[in-house]
Design a protein around this motif. Structure first.
Motif, PDB file in Angstrom:
ATOM      1  N   ILE A 272     -21.209   4.799  28.136  1.00 34.90           N
ATOM      2  CA  ILE A 272     -21.362   3.329  28.911  1.00 34.90           C
ATOM      3  C   ILE A 272     -20.646   3.520  30.301  1.00 34.90           C
ATOM      4  O   ILE A 272     -19.545   3.993  30.501  1.00 34.90           O
ATOM      5  N   LEU A 273     -21.749   3.146  31.312  1.00 38.40           N
ATOM      6  CA  LEU A 273     -21.232   3.155  32.612  1.00 38.40           C
ATOM      7  C   LEU A 273     -20.647   1.740  33.018  1.00 38.40           C
ATOM      8  O   LEU A 273     -21.750   0.877  32.860  1.00 38.40           O
TER       9      LEU A 273
ATOM     10  N   GLU B 242     -15.145 -13.045  28.662  1.00 34.58           N
ATOM     11  CA  GLU B 242     -14.248 -12.367  27.602  1.00 34.58           C
ATOM     12  C   GLU B 242     -14.710 -12.928  26.055  1.00 34.58           C
ATOM     13  O   GLU B 242     -14.833 -11.871  25.489  1.00 34.58           O
ATOM     14  N   ALA B 243     -14.846 -14.011  25.738  1.00 26.20           N
ATOM     15  CA  ALA B 243     -14.868 -14.551  24.568  1.00 26.20           C
ATOM     16  C   ALA B 243     -16.487 -14.371  24.059  1.00 26.20           C
ATOM     17  O   ALA B 243     -16.782 -14.011  22.667  1.00 26.20           O
ATOM     18  N   TRP B 244     -17.390 -14.476  25.155  1.00 26.16           N
ATOM     19  CA  TRP B 244     -18.737 -14.448  24.605  1.00 26.16           C
ATOM     20  C   TRP B 244     -19.532 -12.873  25.111  1.00 26.16           C
ATOM     21  O   TRP B 244     -20.533 -12.765  24.479  1.00 26.16           O
ATOM     22  N   GLY B 245     -18.782 -12.147  25.832  1.00 30.51           N
ATOM     23  CA  GLY B 245     -19.542 -11.115  26.202  1.00 30.51           C
ATOM     24  C   GLY B 245     -20.174 -10.040  25.294  1.00 30.51           C
ATOM     25  O   GLY B 245     -21.357  -9.819  25.255  1.00 30.51           O
TER      26      GLY B 245
ATOM     27  N   ILE C 137     -14.968  -5.587  27.160  1.00 31.77           N
ATOM     28  CA  ILE C 137     -16.140  -5.768  26.310  1.00 31.77           C
ATOM     29  C   ILE C 137     -16.627  -4.794  25.901  1.00 31.77           C
ATOM     30  O   ILE C 137     -16.856  -4.554  24.817  1.00 31.77           O
ATOM     31  N   ALA C 138     -16.747  -3.630  26.840  1.00 35.81           N
ATOM     32  CA  ALA C 138     -17.690  -2.360  26.498  1.00 35.81           C
ATOM     33  C   ALA C 138     -16.750  -1.627  25.515  1.00 35.81           C
ATOM     34  O   ALA C 138     -17.507  -0.934  24.748  1.00 35.81           O
ATOM     35  N   ARG C 139     -15.395  -1.616  25.313  1.00 33.61           N
ATOM     36  CA  ARG C 139     -14.915  -0.990  24.375  1.00 33.61           C
ATOM     37  C   ARG C 139     -14.907  -1.326  22.974  1.00 33.61           C
ATOM     38  O   ARG C 139     -14.375  -0.699  21.982  1.00 33.61           O
ATOM     39  N   GLN C 140     -15.542  -2.554  22.879  1.00 33.09           N
ATOM     40  CA  GLN C 140     -15.647  -3.042  21.456  1.00 33.09           C
ATOM     41  C   GLN C 140     -16.867  -2.275  20.879  1.00 33.09           C
ATOM     42  O   GLN C 140     -17.358  -2.392  19.862  1.00 33.09           O
ATOM     43  N   PHE C 141     -17.880  -1.541  21.807  1.00 39.33           N
ATOM     44  CA  PHE C 141     -18.864  -0.731  21.438  1.00 39.33           C
ATOM     45  C   PHE C 141     -18.761   0.641  21.545  1.00 39.33           C
ATOM     46  O   PHE C 141     -19.320   1.347  20.698  1.00 39.33           O
ATOM     47  N   SER C 142     -17.753   1.252  22.308  1.00 39.18           N
ATOM     48  CA  SER C 142     -17.697   2.856  22.468  1.00 39.18           C
ATOM     49  C   SER C 142     -16.221   3.023  23.080  1.00 39.18           C
ATOM     50  O   SER C 142     -15.744   1.871  23.725  1.00 39.18           O
ATOM     51  N   ASP C 143     -15.957   3.972  22.897  1.00 44.08           N
ATOM     52  CA  ASP C 143     -14.846   4.728  23.487  1.00 44.08           C
ATOM     53  C   ASP C 143     -15.278   5.433  24.713  1.00 44.08           C
ATOM     54  O   ASP C 143     -14.144   6.200  25.581  1.00 44.08           O
ATOM     55  N   ASP C 144     -16.612   5.950  24.758  1.00 41.92           N
ATOM     56  CA  ASP C 144     -16.975   6.783  25.931  1.00 41.92           C
ATOM     57  C   ASP C 144     -17.270   5.780  27.194  1.00 41.92           C
ATOM     58  O   ASP C 144     -18.577   5.398  27.361  1.00 41.92           O
TER      59      ASP C 144
ATOM     60  N   LEU D  74     -13.622  -6.558  36.295  1.00 45.61           N
ATOM     61  CA  LEU D  74     -14.098  -5.351  35.776  1.00 45.61           C
ATOM     62  C   LEU D  74     -12.880  -4.939  34.653  1.00 45.61           C
ATOM     63  O   LEU D  74     -13.759  -4.583  33.768  1.00 45.61           O
ATOM     64  N   ASP D  75     -11.933  -5.248  34.441  1.00 38.87           N
ATOM     65  CA  ASP D  75     -11.093  -5.393  33.432  1.00 38.87           C
ATOM     66  C   ASP D  75     -11.625  -6.147  32.231  1.00 38.87           C
ATOM     67  O   ASP D  75     -11.844  -5.444  30.999  1.00 38.87           O
ATOM     68  N   VAL D  76     -12.124  -7.056  32.426  1.00 42.45           N
ATOM     69  CA  VAL D  76     -12.711  -7.982  31.398  1.00 42.45           C
ATOM     70  C   VAL D  76     -13.930  -7.045  30.957  1.00 42.45           C
ATOM     71  O   VAL D  76     -14.166  -7.300  29.773  1.00 42.45           O
ATOM     72  N   LEU D  77     -14.714  -6.561  31.822  1.00 44.42           N
ATOM     73  CA  LEU D  77     -15.931  -5.902  31.186  1.00 44.42           C
ATOM     74  C   LEU D  77     -15.534  -4.655  30.607  1.00 44.42           C
ATOM     75  O   LEU D  77     -16.273  -4.357  29.695  1.00 44.42           O
ATOM     76  N   GLU D  78     -14.359  -3.827  30.877  1.00 40.92           N
ATOM     77  CA  GLU D  78     -14.040  -2.697  30.094  1.00 40.92           C
ATOM     78  C   GLU D  78     -13.459  -3.260  28.818  1.00 40.92           C
ATOM     79  O   GLU D  78     -13.928  -2.420  27.853  1.00 40.92           O
TER      80      GLU D  78
END
Length: 254
Positions: free
Chosen positions: A3-4, A142-145, A22-29, A16-20
């Motif tokens: 994920i980019l 953050e809650a709904w992302g 969210i993203a880490r709930q789907f991948s570590d990469d 951006l911290d919030v997005l990170e």
């Protein structure tokens, strides 16, 4: 899944911290390549008149001295070891609704991803009033992302399309749900330009973010946010108005 992440509020933006998260709930990469400074309103601009510089801020975390489009191009061509499976842009501090998407650096970063054939999604947190600065609450995003993103990860995206998501300015428990809606349109006749005088006595002008009358139509992103829903809008990059092709062709015939 690689994920980019990028944005237009800059590498140090709280969204951006919030997005990170969210993203880490789907991948570590997860890779971050974002503008070094805020680029709100940059649209789909590309830096051509000066060099673009790249600085690493940590593992898989880079800043680019340019626009959101610059950041995505650098990520794809110079930073990532291979093409990402998903591009997420945001979470923007402020709405990207209606025809504001044409100005938005957040949406434009996702456009650049879509042009490269990457599943690309823009995310923005609407807030209620001007002057909030870094106090803008991102609780709804953050809650709904993850809830909004999960169905999109295996949904087929047509070529040169992207998805634009906006979160309403509400506490997470007060969000009514998710609506898939079309893009709305603002009434720009009532837009504001704030005038002032600097300490040296020269006039300056500042475009107002609000004071614009909304004209929400049925089932638009504007209406969804007003009603307390997360808005999900598919966007396309083909701007051709097909209905006008035959009429214009006739004007030049013979």
């Amino acid at each position: 899944m690689r994920i980019l992440l990028t944005n237009d509020d800059g590498i140090h933006a709280p969204g951006l911290d919030v997005l990170e998260k969210i993203a880490r709930q789907f991948s570590d990469d997860v890779w971050i390549v974002a503008p070094a400074e805020e680029q709100s309103g940059a649209g789909h601009s590309l830096t051509l008149s000066r060099p673009v510089r790249l600085r690493q801020h940590g593992e898989k975390r880079f800043a680019v001295s340019g626009t959101p489009t610059d950041a995505v191009m650098m990520a794809l061509r110079k930073v990532l070891p291979g093409k990402p499976d998903l591009l997420l842009s945001g979470v923007n501090r402020g709405a990207n609704l209606g025809d504001d998407v044409t100005y938005s650096g957040t949406v434009s970063a996702a456009i650049e991803g879509a042009l490269a054939g990457i599943r690309s999604i823009a995310l923005s947190q609407v807030y209620e009033k001007e002057g909030m600065g870094d106090a803008v609450p991102f609780a709804a995003a953050e809650a709904w992302g993850a809830k909004v993103l999960a169905p999109l990860l295996d949904t087929p995206f047509a070529p040169r399309t992207l998805v634009n998501i906006n979160f309403p300015p509400l506490a997470p428990a007060d969000v009514h749900g998710i609506r898939v809606v079309r893009q709305g349109f603002h009434d720009y006749a009532r837009g504001s330009v704030v005038e002032g005088t600097d300490p040296r006595g020269y006039h300056y002008y500042w475009f107002g973010l609000y004071g614009i009358e909304h004209t929400p139509g049925h089932a638009t992103d504007l209406e969804a946010i007003q009603d307390g829903y997360v808005s999900v809008t598919p966007l396309q990059l083909d701007l051709t108005h097909d209905a006008s092709l035959a009429e214009l062709a006739g004007r030049y015939a013979g």
